[in-house]
Design a protein around this motif. Structure first.
Motif, PDB file in Angstrom:
ATOM      1  N   VAL A  91       0.843  -1.200   0.000  1.00 46.71           N
ATOM      2  CA  VAL A  91       0.000   0.000   0.000  1.00 46.71           C
ATOM      3  C   VAL A  91       0.879   1.251   0.000  1.00 46.71           C
ATOM      4  O   VAL A  91       0.597   2.230  -0.699  1.00 46.71           O
ATOM      5  CB  VAL A  91      -0.980  -0.003   1.198  1.00 46.71           C
ATOM      6  CG1 VAL A  91      -1.721   1.315   1.296  1.00 46.71           C
ATOM      7  CG2 VAL A  91      -1.955  -1.164   1.066  1.00 46.71           C
ATOM      8  N   VAL A  92       1.975   1.218   0.728  1.00 48.15           N
ATOM      9  CA  VAL A  92       2.880   2.364   0.776  1.00 48.15           C
ATOM     10  C   VAL A  92       3.543   2.560  -0.592  1.00 48.15           C
ATOM     11  O   VAL A  92       3.730   3.697  -1.038  1.00 48.15           O
ATOM     12  CB  VAL A  92       3.929   2.207   1.891  1.00 48.15           C
ATOM     13  CG1 VAL A  92       4.823   3.434   1.975  1.00 48.15           C
ATOM     14  CG2 VAL A  92       3.246   1.954   3.231  1.00 48.15           C
ATOM     15  N   LEU A  93       3.877   1.468  -1.270  1.00 44.63           N
ATOM     16  CA  LEU A  93       4.425   1.585  -2.624  1.00 44.63           C
ATOM     17  C   LEU A  93       3.415   2.255  -3.552  1.00 44.63           C
ATOM     18  O   LEU A  93       3.775   3.119  -4.360  1.00 44.63           O
ATOM     19  CB  LEU A  93       4.816   0.210  -3.168  1.00 44.63           C
ATOM     20  CG  LEU A  93       6.059  -0.407  -2.551  1.00 44.63           C
ATOM     21  CD1 LEU A  93       6.175  -1.874  -2.958  1.00 44.63           C
ATOM     22  CD2 LEU A  93       7.302   0.370  -2.956  1.00 44.63           C
ATOM     23  N   TYR A  94       2.148   1.869  -3.425  1.00 50.56           N
ATOM     24  CA  TYR A  94       1.099   2.504  -4.223  1.00 50.56           C
ATOM     25  C   TYR A  94       1.026   4.000  -3.907  1.00 50.56           C
ATOM     26  O   TYR A  94       0.986   4.838  -4.811  1.00 50.56           O
ATOM     27  CB  TYR A  94      -0.261   1.840  -3.971  1.00 50.56           C
ATOM     28  CG  TYR A  94      -1.391   2.679  -4.500  1.00 50.56           C
ATOM     29  CD1 TYR A  94      -1.688   2.689  -5.852  1.00 50.56           C
ATOM     30  CD2 TYR A  94      -2.125   3.500  -3.653  1.00 50.56           C
ATOM     31  CE1 TYR A  94      -2.699   3.490  -6.356  1.00 50.56           C
ATOM     32  CE2 TYR A  94      -3.133   4.305  -4.141  1.00 50.56           C
ATOM     33  CZ  TYR A  94      -3.418   4.294  -5.492  1.00 50.56           C
ATOM     34  OH  TYR A  94      -4.414   5.106  -5.983  1.00 50.56           O
ATOM     35  N   GLU A  95       1.012   4.330  -2.615  1.00 49.45           N
ATOM     36  CA  GLU A  95       0.920   5.740  -2.214  1.00 49.45           C
ATOM     37  C   GLU A  95       2.118   6.535  -2.736  1.00 49.45           C
ATOM     38  O   GLU A  95       1.959   7.665  -3.215  1.00 49.45           O
ATOM     39  CB  GLU A  95       0.824   5.853  -0.688  1.00 49.45           C
ATOM     40  CG  GLU A  95      -0.492   5.357  -0.143  1.00 49.45           C
ATOM     41  CD  GLU A  95      -0.515   5.219   1.373  1.00 49.45           C
ATOM     42  OE1 GLU A  95      -1.638   5.191   1.926  1.00 49.45           O
ATOM     43  OE2 GLU A  95       0.559   5.135   2.010  1.00 49.45           O
ATOM     44  N   LEU A  96       3.306   5.951  -2.686  1.00 55.51           N
ATOM     45  CA  LEU A  96       4.480   6.643  -3.207  1.00 55.51           C
ATOM     46  C   LEU A  96       4.325   6.906  -4.704  1.00 55.51           C
ATOM     47  O   LEU A  96       4.576   8.020  -5.172  1.00 55.51           O
ATOM     48  CB  LEU A  96       5.753   5.836  -2.947  1.00 55.51           C
ATOM     49  CG  LEU A  96       7.035   6.426  -3.550  1.00 55.51           C
ATOM     50  CD1 LEU A  96       7.335   7.803  -2.975  1.00 55.51           C
ATOM     51  CD2 LEU A  96       8.194   5.468  -3.336  1.00 55.51           C
TER      52      LEU A  96
END
Length: 170
Positions: A91-96
């Motif tokens: 999810v953090v990769l998506y947000e980045l």
């Protein structure tokens, strides 16, 4: 420094700094980041998505958490991304990726040297935001984020921002 933990309200004039990064399966790096920001004298409103107590038995809690994070990320001035070594954090990769595509967003990105997708984070940011250097430690990432909050003009949360790069700050 003002501290706001999800799902708290944060309508306060001034610069806002969001702590983006893993929660599930990750150490509480946010607590360390907040302590370091306090020690640096950071005057921003720090938005922490990691709750002291998350109501696991409330089926609405997950959607409320995602909504709070989504809104906060869109309204913040500086987003500090930290990728710890313990888990992939999809999810953090998506947000980045989402926020790297927004040219009006100041990003400061750090990754533990042992983070298994570090090479991908570095390679993708080199193409999407070549002005951003992926830092190697949480303290360096926190210092760079604090420095970015110090140079931004003060405004009300949610007001339009001017485009800025977040280059490395040692």
């Amino acid at each position: 420094m003002k501290y706001v933990e999800a799902p708290g309200e944060f309508d306060k004039p001034g610069t806002a700094l969001f702590l983006a990064g893993g929660i599930t399966g990750c150490p509480d790096w946010q607590r360390d980041a907040v302590r370091q920001l306090e020690e640096l004298g950071c005057e921003a409103t720090v938005l922490n998505p990691r709750r002291t107590s998350f109501p696991q038995d409330d089926p609405r809690a997950h959607d409320a958490q995602v909504s709070w994070e989504y809104a906060a990320l869109l309204r913040t001035d500086v987003i500090l991304f930290w990728f710890c070594a313990e888990t992939v954090q999809p999810v953090v990769l998506y947000e980045l990726g989402f926020h790297a595509a927004r040219s009006d967003t100041v990003l400061v990105v750090g990754s533990h040297p042992q983070y298994e997708r570090r090479r991908d984070v570095v390679a993708q940011l080199a193409r999407a935001r070549p002005d951003i250097t992926v830092l190697d430690s949480l303290p360096a990432t926190v210092r760079a984020a604090a420095a970015q909050t110090a140079v931004l003009p003060v405004h009300s949360l949610g007001a339009p921002r001017t485009s800025r790069s977040a280059g490395p700050v040692a």
